[in-house]
Motif scaffolding. Sequence first.
Motif, PDB file in Angstrom:
ATOM      1  N   TYR A 116       0.993  -1.447  -0.131  1.00 47.28           N
ATOM      2  CA  TYR A 116      -0.057  -0.081   0.090  1.00 47.28           C
ATOM      3  C   TYR A 116       0.721   1.182  -0.038  1.00 47.28           C
ATOM      4  O   TYR A 116       0.276   2.422   0.131  1.00 47.28           O
ATOM      5  N   VAL A 117       2.131   0.955  -0.182  1.00 50.46           N
ATOM      6  CA  VAL A 117       3.002   2.347  -0.145  1.00 50.46           C
ATOM      7  C   VAL A 117       2.704   3.024  -1.326  1.00 50.46           C
ATOM      8  O   VAL A 117       2.557   4.501  -1.178  1.00 50.46           O
ATOM      9  N   ARG A 118       2.644   2.574  -2.543  1.00 45.64           N
ATOM     10  CA  ARG A 118       2.441   3.298  -3.854  1.00 45.64           C
ATOM     11  C   ARG A 118       1.062   4.025  -3.844  1.00 45.64           C
ATOM     12  O   ARG A 118       0.989   5.016  -4.163  1.00 45.64           O
ATOM     13  N   ASP A 164       7.340  11.975   0.888  1.00 43.78           N
ATOM     14  CA  ASP A 164       8.415  11.048   0.373  1.00 43.78           C
ATOM     15  C   ASP A 164       8.068   9.486   0.769  1.00 43.78           C
ATOM     16  O   ASP A 164       7.438   9.364   1.661  1.00 43.78           O
ATOM     17  N   ARG A 165       8.598   8.811  -0.444  1.00 41.37           N
ATOM     18  CA  ARG A 165       8.205   7.244  -0.109  1.00 41.37           C
ATOM     19  C   ARG A 165       8.689   6.918   1.352  1.00 41.37           C
ATOM     20  O   ARG A 165       8.147   5.931   1.683  1.00 41.37           O
ATOM     21  N   ARG A 166       9.801   7.267   1.573  1.00 38.15           N
ATOM     22  CA  ARG A 166      10.484   6.655   2.941  1.00 38.15           C
ATOM     23  C   ARG A 166       9.416   6.990   4.211  1.00 38.15           C
ATOM     24  O   ARG A 166       9.293   6.317   5.123  1.00 38.15           O
ATOM     25  N   VAL A 167       8.992   8.361   4.036  1.00 39.14           N
ATOM     26  CA  VAL A 167       8.000   8.720   5.057  1.00 39.14           C
ATOM     27  C   VAL A 167       6.879   7.786   5.249  1.00 39.14           C
ATOM     28  O   VAL A 167       6.389   7.372   6.238  1.00 39.14           O
ATOM     29  N   ILE A 168       6.237   7.593   4.026  1.00 36.12           N
ATOM     30  CA  ILE A 168       5.105   6.598   3.906  1.00 36.12           C
ATOM     31  C   ILE A 168       5.605   5.271   4.389  1.00 36.12           C
ATOM     32  O   ILE A 168       4.684   4.790   5.210  1.00 36.12           O
ATOM     33  N   GLU A 169       6.611   4.689   3.897  1.00 34.10           N
ATOM     34  CA  GLU A 169       7.050   3.344   4.353  1.00 34.10           C
ATOM     35  C   GLU A 169       7.180   3.355   5.895  1.00 34.10           C
ATOM     36  O   GLU A 169       6.501   2.364   6.548  1.00 34.10           O
ATOM     37  N   ARG A 177       9.096  11.182  10.431  1.00 33.40           N
ATOM     38  CA  ARG A 177       9.895  11.986   9.421  1.00 33.40           C
ATOM     39  C   ARG A 177      11.489  11.681   9.533  1.00 33.40           C
ATOM     40  O   ARG A 177      11.979  11.970  10.782  1.00 33.40           O
ATOM     41  N   PRO A 178      11.989  11.312   8.487  1.00 32.83           N
ATOM     42  CA  PRO A 178      13.552  11.161   8.420  1.00 32.83           C
ATOM     43  C   PRO A 178      14.239  12.412   8.613  1.00 32.83           C
ATOM     44  O   PRO A 178      13.927  13.490   8.502  1.00 32.83           O
TER      45      PRO A 178
END
Length: 237
Positions: free
Chosen positions: A168-170, A179-184, A236-237
């Motif tokens: 479900y990331v995409r 940012d994709r990393r934030v969602i992951e 958040r990174p």
Amino acid sequence: MRRPPALPNQPGPPFNAPAARRLRAGLGMGPEHVAHHLRVSYGMPYATPDLVVAWERGALIPSSPELTALSGVLWCAPRELIGRPRTLRDHRIARGLAPEDVALAVGLELHAYLGVEEDGSWPGTDRQSAVLADLLRLSLPDYVTVTGKEERLADLLRSAVTTRWQAYVRPVGKLVPLDRRVIENALRALHEDYQGRMTATLAWGTIPAGESADDKGREFLAGIVAHFWFTVEDRRP
């Protein structure tokens, strides 16, 4: 400038009754003074002290035109009289903008924009969406809500935490420009949180009388969007 008459049966945004009462008292005005100005300056012949008191007690909610007029009488911005805005109309009124202003800025015909406010479905392009968010100063959670994407986001998040979150990331990324990393990170954390809660409540002696593991799960899933935004900020990174 004289505004057009307000209609008492038009729906209004969430109203901050204590703020209205506080602002009136700070100006040294009584309900009768507010009612007088509403009648004389804003074309509201039906305005009475009793109506003003009913607003301040939360017994009645002013319509959108009434709230705009009241903010004029109390020398404040409309947003100072609004509770937490939820809809596109709420945010527009909070910024003191007319529908025509927003429609022109985002490049929609007025009737089309009014239809968006009515049904909550935003048809705009990415550029129009960016203009809308900037014009109304929308946070990302507010943007998702007012453009009608919140329920879809909730569905995706519920599936993510109850099945494989990686799938479900995409789809989530297509709804929220993060940012994709934030969602992951957020989906992973939510999945672990939900699964951990379910495991804990199934353990002997951890479920209060009258409750079940399903109840605990449903409670978490009901607030999944709020959990998501909190986790996004926290991870958040």
